[in-house]
Write an enzyme that holds these catalytic residues in place. Structure first.
Site, mmCIF file in Angstrom:
data_model
loop_
_atom_site.group_PDB
_atom_site.id
_atom_site.type_symbol
_atom_site.label_atom_id
_atom_site.label_comp_id
_atom_site.label_asym_id
_atom_site.label_seq_id
_atom_site.Cartn_x
_atom_site.Cartn_y
_atom_site.Cartn_z
ATOM 1 N N GLU A 72 -11.631 -34.611 39.238
ATOM 2 C CA GLU A 72 -12.590 -33.522 39.041
ATOM 3 C C GLU A 72 -12.471 -32.593 40.240
ATOM 4 O O GLU A 72 -12.192 -33.044 41.355
ATOM 5 C CB GLU A 72 -14.005 -34.066 38.903
ATOM 6 C CG GLU A 72 -14.182 -35.084 37.785
ATOM 7 C CD GLU A 72 -13.850 -34.558 36.399
ATOM 8 O OE1 GLU A 72 -13.843 -33.320 36.197
ATOM 9 O OE2 GLU A 72 -13.569 -35.392 35.515
ATOM 10 N N GLY B 157 -4.498 -29.318 23.812
ATOM 11 C CA GLY B 157 -4.945 -30.703 23.908
ATOM 12 C C GLY B 157 -6.243 -30.888 23.157
ATOM 13 O O GLY B 157 -7.126 -31.625 23.606
ATOM 14 N N ASP C 158 -1.747 -30.415 19.968
ATOM 15 C CA ASP C 158 -1.795 -31.733 20.600
ATOM 16 C C ASP C 158 -0.521 -32.497 20.266
ATOM 17 O O ASP C 158 0.328 -32.018 19.494
ATOM 18 C CB ASP C 158 -3.035 -32.523 20.171
ATOM 19 C CG ASP C 158 -3.590 -33.371 21.340
ATOM 20 O OD1 ASP C 158 -2.768 -34.066 21.985
ATOM 21 O OD2 ASP C 158 -4.806 -33.336 21.591
ATOM 22 N N GLU D 151 -14.790 -27.762 32.068
ATOM 23 C CA GLU D 151 -14.618 -28.934 32.916
ATOM 24 C C GLU D 151 -15.799 -29.060 33.883
ATOM 25 O O GLU D 151 -16.519 -28.094 34.124
ATOM 26 C CB GLU D 151 -13.329 -28.819 33.750
ATOM 27 C CG GLU D 151 -12.041 -28.866 32.944
ATOM 28 C CD GLU D 151 -11.583 -30.284 32.631
ATOM 29 O OE1 GLU D 151 -12.374 -31.239 32.849
ATOM 30 O OE2 GLU D 151 -10.452 -30.447 32.161
ATOM 31 N N HIS E 131 -8.502 -31.918 33.817
ATOM 32 C CA HIS E 131 -8.928 -32.908 34.830
ATOM 33 C C HIS E 131 -8.075 -34.178 34.777
ATOM 34 O O HIS E 131 -8.156 -35.018 35.671
ATOM 35 C CB HIS E 131 -10.417 -33.230 34.708
ATOM 36 C CG HIS E 131 -10.808 -34.034 33.505
ATOM 37 N ND1 HIS E 131 -12.046 -34.626 33.377
ATOM 38 C CD2 HIS E 131 -10.133 -34.346 32.358
ATOM 39 C CE1 HIS E 131 -12.125 -35.265 32.226
ATOM 40 N NE2 HIS E 131 -10.970 -35.113 31.593
ATOM 41 N N ASP E 132 -7.270 -34.313 33.729
ATOM 42 C CA ASP E 132 -6.386 -35.479 33.615
ATOM 43 C C ASP E 132 -5.129 -35.356 34.468
ATOM 44 O O ASP E 132 -4.360 -36.323 34.568
ATOM 45 C CB ASP E 132 -5.939 -35.667 32.158
ATOM 46 C CG ASP E 132 -7.080 -36.070 31.238
ATOM 47 O OD1 ASP E 132 -8.017 -36.736 31.716
ATOM 48 O OD2 ASP E 132 -7.040 -35.714 30.049
#
Length: 355
Positions: A321, A200, A223, A290, A261-262
């Site tokens: 998070e 990503g 990606d 992160e 975190h997405d």
């Protein structure tokens, strides 16, 4: 009369007064981001930077082709916030000069944070915040989907302009904040790595900086097709189009920055299992950059992590998070036997997972 009760009255009055002051800050909290965006669009910082020294109000209004009286009020607000500095010239004229903060708002500056400000203040990213309470009550759907009819990634794939805004914002944070902090605070994490896949990795800015600093590394930037199609070429970096949910190119280590975190725990575990299959069984590792949320954080950036958690709630389906314990959970569930967390001078920490 109860003297203890009598003495408590002034304290209560003081607390009530503080609350009344604070509520005004919440009511008009949006003003700061709106005025900062206005300053960027007017190019105030760029104009002063190009001029090379402080500028008077008349000089600025002439250069920006705008109303001097309105510009004065904008500058008064920005000076009050410490974004620009107000000075008096030898001719007894008021002039305005740059500060370290205003230089971050100059698009021509190599350390500019403008792309991230423009992303988060864009109509696309602001609209979901008005749907946040609906999600909390219904516990289904997402604010972003409610506002735009599709999730963030589908929206970006269909909207080249917003896709570019996202990629530029992510490149900005990598270039200005995070990668320099990683390379300065814990460069040893890249020792012994011959190949590194950035999962990503956006347009490849982050990986290109790592490869430039560690030229022994072969970089692989993974990606989605619509992201890779607009990525420029970098020395030592191979762009690969694909989905981390399906498979990940083989490498000595996998790298994530502001990606996991997405996603919810289940999806993170799936992605990390794909990483486990892609890296060497005995020497492979994942490097995750992160935020790590802790209940008793006392550093200057701790509050930013909590705000980022709210951003995840507004902009992603199930992103969040995580605390150190929560990061440990997803890593262990994915088959990583141990992990380390190294704080760096950034919002994020460096989490390493080992097989």
């Amino acid at each position: 009369m109860d003297f203890a009760f009598k003495e408590s009255i002034p304290k209560k009055e003081e607390e009530d007064e503080q609350a009344r002051v604070q509520i005004w800050n919440y009511i008009f909290g949006f003003v700061e981001i709106a005025i900062v965006k206005c300053a960027i669009e007017l190019k105030i910082a760029d104009t002063i930077e190009t001029h090379g020294s402080s500028m008077t109000l008349s000089q600025l209004s002439l250069a920006l082709n705008c109303s001097s009286s309105l510009l004065y009020r904008i500058l008064r607000f920005l000076v009050n916030r410490g974004i620009f500095k107000q000075e008096i010239t030898e001719e007894n004229l008021t002039s305005y000069s740059q500060t370290p903060l205003s230089r971050l708002l100059a698009s021509s500056n190599n350390n500019s944070m403008v792309p991230l400000v423009l992303l988060e203040s864009s109509p696309v990213m602001l609209a979901p915040w008005h749907r946040l309470s609906d999600r909390i009550k219904a516990n289904e759907g997402t604010p972003f989907e409610a506002a735009h009819g599709k999730d963030l990634w589908s929206f970006a794939a269909a909207d080249p302009i917003h896709n570019t805004i996202i990629n530029e914002a992510m490149s900005c944070t990598a270039r200005v904040l995070t990668v320099p902090a990683i390379l300065e605070d814990c460069p040893e994490i890249f020792e012994g790595i011959g190949s590194l896949v950035d999962v990503g990795g956006g347009n490849g800015t982050c990986l290109s900086m790592i490869v430039k600093a560690c030229p022994w590394i072969k970089g692989i930037n993974l990606d989605l097709p619509h992201v890779i199609s607009s990525s420029q070429e970098y020395t030592g970096v191979q762009h690969v189009s694909g989905s981390m949910l399906d498979s990940i190119p083989k490498a000595d280590a996998a790298f994530f920055m502001w990606v996991l975190h997405d996603w919810d725990d289940e999806t993170c575990i799936k992605i990390l299992k794909n990483c486990r299959d892609a890296i060497p069984e005995k020497t492979g590792k994942v490097i995750i950059v992160e935020a790590v949320i802790e209940e008793k954080e006392e550093n200057n950036l701790s509050d930013v992590g909590l705000m980022l958690d709210m951003v995840m709630m507004a902009h992603t389906n199930n992103g969040k998070e995580r605390t150190a314990k929560e990061w440990g959970y997803v890593l262990h569930q994915a088959g990583f036997t141990r992990y380390t967390i190294t704080p760096i001078r950034a919002v994020q920490s460096v989490i390493q997972g080992f097989l």
